[in-house]
Design a protein around this motif. Structure first.
Motif, PDB file in Angstrom:
ATOM      1  N   THR A   1     -10.909   6.982  -3.137  1.00 46.32           N
ATOM      2  CA  THR A   1     -11.021   7.218  -1.697  1.00 46.32           C
ATOM      3  C   THR A   1     -12.313   7.922  -1.316  1.00 46.32           C
ATOM      4  O   THR A   1     -12.882   7.664  -0.249  1.00 46.32           O
ATOM      5  CB  THR A   1      -9.816   8.046  -1.211  1.00 46.32           C
ATOM      6  OG1 THR A   1      -8.612   7.360  -1.569  1.00 46.32           O
ATOM      7  CG2 THR A   1      -9.843   8.251   0.292  1.00 46.32           C
TER       8      THR A   1
ATOM      9  N   TYR B   1      -6.807   5.108  -6.121  1.00 47.29           N
ATOM     10  CA  TYR B   1      -7.854   4.656  -5.212  1.00 47.29           C
ATOM     11  C   TYR B   1      -9.028   5.637  -5.247  1.00 47.29           C
ATOM     12  O   TYR B   1      -8.841   6.855  -5.244  1.00 47.29           O
ATOM     13  CB  TYR B   1      -7.326   4.549  -3.779  1.00 47.29           C
ATOM     14  CG  TYR B   1      -6.290   3.472  -3.593  1.00 47.29           C
ATOM     15  CD1 TYR B   1      -6.607   2.137  -3.810  1.00 47.29           C
ATOM     16  CD2 TYR B   1      -4.992   3.784  -3.198  1.00 47.29           C
ATOM     17  CE1 TYR B   1      -5.655   1.140  -3.637  1.00 47.29           C
ATOM     18  CE2 TYR B   1      -4.035   2.794  -3.020  1.00 47.29           C
ATOM     19  CZ  TYR B   1      -4.378   1.474  -3.245  1.00 47.29           C
ATOM     20  OH  TYR B   1      -3.436   0.493  -3.081  1.00 47.29           O
TER      21      TYR B   1
ATOM     22  N   SER C   1      -1.416   1.788   8.039  1.00 41.86           N
ATOM     23  CA  SER C   1      -1.635   2.599   9.251  1.00 41.86           C
ATOM     24  C   SER C   1      -1.577   1.779  10.530  1.00 41.86           C
ATOM     25  O   SER C   1      -2.199   2.145  11.530  1.00 41.86           O
ATOM     26  CB  SER C   1      -2.985   3.342   9.166  1.00 41.86           C
ATOM     27  OG  SER C   1      -3.061   4.097   7.988  1.00 41.86           O
TER      28      SER C   1
ATOM     29  N   ARG D   1       1.956   4.749   6.516  1.00 42.86           N
ATOM     30  CA  ARG D   1       0.544   5.051   6.307  1.00 42.86           C
ATOM     31  C   ARG D   1      -0.114   4.119   5.304  1.00 42.86           C
ATOM     32  O   ARG D   1      -1.291   4.284   4.989  1.00 42.86           O
ATOM     33  CB  ARG D   1       0.378   6.496   5.848  1.00 42.86           C
ATOM     34  CG  ARG D   1       0.695   7.517   6.915  1.00 42.86           C
ATOM     35  CD  ARG D   1      -0.069   7.294   8.183  1.00 42.86           C
ATOM     36  NE  ARG D   1      -1.520   7.398   8.038  1.00 42.86           N
ATOM     37  CZ  ARG D   1      -2.398   7.140   8.995  1.00 42.86           C
ATOM     38  NH1 ARG D   1      -1.977   6.712  10.180  1.00 42.86           N
ATOM     39  NH2 ARG D   1      -3.685   7.266   8.783  1.00 42.86           N
TER      40      ARG D   1
ATOM     41  N   MET E   1      -1.346   7.682   0.941  1.00 46.20           N
ATOM     42  CA  MET E   1      -2.498   7.768   1.828  1.00 46.20           C
ATOM     43  C   MET E   1      -2.551   9.104   2.577  1.00 46.20           C
ATOM     44  O   MET E   1      -1.529   9.693   2.925  1.00 46.20           O
ATOM     45  CB  MET E   1      -2.464   6.626   2.843  1.00 46.20           C
ATOM     46  CG  MET E   1      -2.394   5.234   2.226  1.00 46.20           C
ATOM     47  SD  MET E   1      -3.859   4.862   1.236  1.00 46.20           S
ATOM     48  CE  MET E   1      -3.558   3.131   0.854  1.00 46.20           C
TER      49      MET E   1
ATOM     50  N   TYR F   1       0.809  -1.218   0.000  1.00 46.99           N
ATOM     51  CA  TYR F   1       0.000   0.000   0.000  1.00 46.99           C
ATOM     52  C   TYR F   1       0.846   1.273   0.000  1.00 46.99           C
ATOM     53  O   TYR F   1       0.355   2.335  -0.385  1.00 46.99           O
ATOM     54  CB  TYR F   1      -0.962  -0.009   1.187  1.00 46.99           C
ATOM     55  CG  TYR F   1      -2.081  -1.004   1.013  1.00 46.99           C
ATOM     56  CD1 TYR F   1      -3.096  -0.781   0.085  1.00 46.99           C
ATOM     57  CD2 TYR F   1      -2.125  -2.185   1.751  1.00 46.99           C
ATOM     58  CE1 TYR F   1      -4.113  -1.700  -0.098  1.00 46.99           C
ATOM     59  CE2 TYR F   1      -3.144  -3.112   1.577  1.00 46.99           C
ATOM     60  CZ  TYR F   1      -4.133  -2.855   0.644  1.00 46.99           C
ATOM     61  OH  TYR F   1      -5.146  -3.773   0.460  1.00 46.99           O
TER      62      TYR F   1
END
Length: 553
Positions: free
Chosen positions: A311, A309, A413, A410, A282, A93
């Motif tokens: 989001t 993404y 996380s 992150r 992120m 990620y």
């Protein structure tokens, strides 16, 4: 030169060396002996021995985070491999090139009751960019898989898994190689810009008066000054960053939550962007995510060579370009748009800063006050590593000097591995590194200190509030036995004896005066790694933070 006798191990070593991938973290074991002997016997490889597999993988992640080159972790067969998974997922990620090589039993030994044996093939399938399940004998097919795994880690910036079966005897060596493995480069294609495609989006941009640029995690110095200055000069554009963005301009909004937390419904509607441009990794702020999910822009464009993404549930375009490449081509197509969007947000930013400064000047010694003083004290041109949970969230509320590089895991996380990552990053970068962490994350990853590679100038600032304090500011908090036991993880542990066991210096602080003195001592000490443990009052921290947002209006 000493080489492992097993041809497959020789192939792996040859190909990695040919591709100049030389940072190797080895988790001690037996089944991986052919690889351990080969890597450790060749001075062209930089090898590290770290016993705890979870810590080893995050240590490797930290090195790769800094070098931006693949770092290798090598383990024995069985459950050892599964302990790499948290760092493997983080690498996926966070787009960090991590290569896991797992030694395995031959296929005939799987699921027959043999010791230290699990189903290792494709074990990371949900997060691996490439799985090289090798055959026991050296072959061109194996060479192709090894090359493709390495090339994928480099080109797609993420984790790959190479599973290598070895049969006993494992420790035999030879003085000459018995194989000549094939090495081939990736076929990564250069980026191209479709100006006609960009022009239609520039037309939308030129007819829109409210544009928001939201920047997530970025490598330091990755966004050009030309792009930064251009975005800062647009009346219709507001730019929001976080400390992990590593992008700086005096007109950018850095503490996002201080701006939007006090918003009314009318404020949210008034500042709803028509165009949202995002790039980087992120985003920390939960509030900006909630805002943009409820008050969605008409257009959301994400800029990233690899992924986009959705989001905020409104993604309309993925520009598969590096941000600098995109803006260099896009901004010349844009024109000035008269708007008060930036000026209204800028006025609000300045107002909130006055309220922020006033509030911090009068609060008692709590987590918030400690973060203010700690971040103010950071040496210029240093590297800051921050753990997750409350530490990274407090850090977003306080400006950090633009010369300081900021990192945090992150991608997922998680609190696991933050200390190990920070130590690996300090090794990989060589810069003076300060690591800020909470007590739960630090205790959870205490095996991070169980290695011989911690730089002498590595500094840990441990904020001990007696438990998972972040849960006290979340909805649903109540002072009950269930909450205190199963959410907050209340404890009365300290790092004193851990520091002694691992040979780190140790100092404490429990008020503003001792914190000031402790920080001075911390930065003067460069001959040994050091922990400054700061004790804050468990029950006051949440009240001080929650009141802060009320006083911003």
């Amino acid at each position: 030169m000493i080489y492992p006798k097993i041809p497959l191990a020789q192939s792996i070593l040859q190909i990695f060396l040919s591709k100049e991938i030389t940072n190797i973290i080895i988790s001690p074991g037996s089944r991986n002996a052919p690889l351990t002997i080969g890597f450790a016997s060749n001075p062209e490889f930089q090898c590290y021995s770290i016993a705890d597999e979870r810590a080893a993988a995050f240590f490797a992640l930290g090195i790769a985070q800094q070098t931006r080159k693949p770092t290798v972790v090598v383990c024995t067969s069985g459950s050892a491999l599964l302990n790499y998974y948290p760092a493997f997922a983080e690498a996926f990620y966070s787009e960090i090139p991590l290569i896991v090589i797992s030694a395995d039993r031959p296929q005939s030994k799987i699921d027959i009751g043999d010791g230290q044996t699990i189903r290792q093939e494709n074990v990371f399938a949900n997060h691996s960019l490439y799985n090289a399940n090798l055959l026991e004998d050296a072959s061109e097919e194996n060479d192709i898989k090894i090359n493709e795994a390495i090339n994928t880690a480099i080109d797609k910036k993420g984790p790959v898994h190479i599973n290598a079966p070895f049969e006993e005897p494992l420790y035999e060596t030879v003085s000459e190689l018995s194989v000549n493995s094939k090495v081939f480069a990736s076929a990564n294609e250069p980026q191209t810009v479709d100006l006609e495609d960009l022009k239609q989006y520039a037309d939308i941009w030129n007819n829109t008066s409210r544009k928001l640029v939201l920047i997530g995690v970025n490598e330091p110095n990755s966004i050009s000054e030309t792009t930064i200055e251009a975005l800062a000069q647009k009346e219709s554009v507001a730019v929001m960053t976080e400390n992990t963005s590593n992008v700086h301009h005096e007109s950018f909004i850095t503490s996002i939550d201080t701006i939007i937390t006090p918003f009314t419904a009318e404020d949210f509607e008034a500042f709803r962007p028509e165009i949202l441009i995002t790039f980087g990794g992120m985003v920390v702020s939960k509030r900006i995510k909630a805002f943009l999910r409820k008050y969605q822009p008409k257009h959301h464009w994400h800029i990233d060579t690899l992924r986009a993404y959705d989001t905020f549930g409104c993604l309309t375009k993925h520009f598969e370009l590096d941000p600098n490449t995109f803006f260099n081509a896009f901004l010349p197509l844009t024109s000035k748009v008269e708007s008060d969007y930036f000026s209204r947000l800028d006025t609000l930013r300045k107002f909130r800063k006055e309220k922020n400064d006033n509030y911090l000047s009068k609060i008692p010694f709590t987590d918030f006050k400690v973060f203010e003083k700690v971040i103010e004290s950071l040496p210029k041109n240093s590297q800051l590593q921050i753990s997750n949970s409350s530490a990274i969230r407090y850090a977003q509320l306080i400006p950090i000097d633009s010369s300081i590089e900021v990192f945090c895991n992150r991608g997922t996380s998680g609190i696991d591995g933050s200390t190990s990552t920070a130590i690996g990053a300090a090794v990989g970068n060589g810069k003076p590194t300060v690591f800020i962490t909470g007590d739960i994350g630090f205790l959870y990853d205490s095996n991070a200190l169980w290695n011989n590679y911690i730089p002498k100038d590595f500094k840990i600032i441990l904020i001990n509030n007696g438990g998972g304090g972040i849960f006290r500011i979340l909805p649903g908090h109540s002072e009950t036995p269930v909450f205190n036991t199963f959410f907050e993880t209340f404890h009365d542990l300290t790092a004193e004896h851990l520091a002694k066991m691992y040979g780190l210096d140790y100092i404490t602080a429990a008020d503003e005066t001792s914190l000031k003195n402790g920080l001075e001592s911390l930065y003067l000490q460069n001959s040994n790694p050091i922990i400054l443990e700061v004790f804050t009052p468990t029950l006051e921290n949440d009240a001080v933070l929650l009141q802060y947002f009320k006083e911003l209006t």
